[in-house]
Structure formats: structure tokens, C-alpha cells
Design a protein around this motif. Sequence first.
Motif, short mmCIF file in Angstrom:
data_model
loop_
_atom_site.label_atom_id
_atom_site.label_comp_id
_atom_site.label_asym_id
_atom_site.label_seq_id
_atom_site.Cartn_x
_atom_site.Cartn_y
_atom_site.Cartn_z
N HIS A 61 -3.78 6.31 -5.65
CA HIS A 61 -4.52 6.82 -4.49
C HIS A 61 -4.10 8.26 -4.21
CE1 HIS A 61 -0.83 5.36 -2.58
NE2 HIS A 61 -1.14 5.96 -1.45
N HIS A 109 -2.79 10.01 -1.71
CA HIS A 109 -1.71 10.53 -0.86
C HIS A 109 -0.75 11.36 -1.72
CE1 HIS A 109 -2.25 7.39 2.57
NE2 HIS A 109 -2.91 8.51 2.82
N HIS A 125 -5.38 0.04 2.36
CA HIS A 125 -4.49 1.15 2.70
C HIS A 125 -5.29 2.10 3.60
CE1 HIS A 125 -0.88 3.41 2.37
NE2 HIS A 125 -1.34 4.38 1.60
N ASP A 173 0.09 1.57 -2.65
CA ASP A 173 0.45 1.26 -1.26
C ASP A 173 -0.61 0.34 -0.69
OD1 ASP A 173 2.44 3.12 -1.60
OD2 ASP A 173 1.58 4.62 -0.25
#
Length: 247
Positions: A59, A61, A135, A156
Motif C-alpha cells: 500500500h 503509506h 486499512h 497493514d
Amino acid sequence: MLLTILGGCGAWPAAGQACSGYLVEHDGFRLLVDLGHATVPRLLERVGADQIDAVFISHGHPDHCADLNPLLRARTMRDDPPAALPVYSLPGALDAVLALDRPGVLTDAYVLHEFTAGSGFDIGPFRMQTRLLPHSIPNAGIRLTAGERVLAYTGDSGPSPDRVELARGADLLLAEATHVERVPEVSRRYLTSARQAGRQAREADAGHLVLTHLQPGTDASAARAAAGAGYDGEIGIATSGLSFDLS
Ligand SMILES: [Zn+2]
């Protein structure tokens, strides 16, 4: 299949450590799974930037993808750049990190393959099965299969039956466990505790549990104990430099 931890810090890199980043090797193929802050220096202690065959990012982030920028720079800003690097991500997940350099600088350094969460595809010798896990932004958990060995990685995520399904019978479950006992209310839907991860590993009948993404400052032995309350198997803590041979 050989898993080497480049880093396992959640959110920001602790002194001498790095955020999420994992080198997975099989049959001479080198796949990087996530490339969070400070993972490239850890990587370069082991292999050259030009020796990486593909990258998969769970992802967008930055503690999971920020070091894609120095990896691409290390490949392209040299006299003999290697072939463009295949990079796999969810749609739009890497827009920000790929925009760090001015347009054109890194264009020839990578080929972006955006996939839909839930899809399956091959990267080199690895069969990748993905699931969308809950998430704060879209996050793809993965189940990697190669040579009859299975590695599951959550990225996550908050609690989800899919977290267990991805890890069903896996040789090793690499599980985000940002907190030890309880996830604060504000992020309960988006993150997991070590205690929850232990229960999930038992439910999935995973052969080995490695906790990762611990918030810097977390007592690792407390995290291990919390996970061990629900899981009888071996429990590791993702730390820069650790390797796990799944063969
Ligand atoms: Zn995240």
C-alpha cells in the motif's frame, strides 16, 4: 524460499533500523516486498540495486514505499543502468513516491503493473494471491507460493477473516502487529495487535509467526508474549538483518 528482513518498524524507522521491507528470494530471483523508509541502505548491505528483479508494494503509506525512490535512483543514475524494474502496486498507490523526482528522471527505471486487489498473478517464480485487507487506504495482503512453500504477508490491516484465509497453512505468516495488547479505538479497524496476530496464526495453522510493523519503542518481548498467548508455534520479531529459510 528465503525471507530476509530489511526492516520491520511501523510508522518511522528507529535508530539503526528501517520500516517495512522484505527481500524474498527463490531460484535466484530477488523480489522486494515493500520498501519503507531506510530499507535501501539495509538492502545494499546485501545485494546491489541492479540485482533486484521485481518489487511488490502492499500500500501507498511511505513507511511501506518511500525507499522506492532511492532504489530507482541507484539503478538509473549510473553509467550502465539495468533493465526497467517491474513494480507491482494497487492503482494509484505509488503516485506520490513516483512524483518525488521531476518528470522524466525515473521514467526508464521502472515498469508499473497496477493490479486489482483480489487478483492473482505471477512474479518470476512466485505465485501471488492478493486480498484487500482493511486499512486507512487500500492495502493488499499477499500469499506468495514458490517451490511448494508459502509465505503470507498482511501489509497493514485491521481484523478480517481474509487475514486468516491468506495465511491458511502458510509456512510463515509475516503479520503486522503495531500494538501489543490493544489497538487504540481510533485505529482499531485499520491495525492489529500482537495478541490478535497470535490468535490469527493459530486459526490459520501457520507454521511460523513473525511479528512486524511494531511501533518504535514497543517492548518486543511483550509483543512476543502477547502473541504467544494464542499461538504455540515459533514467534519471531521482524528486525533488520534477520533471515528465515522456508525450505
Ligand atoms: Zn499503513
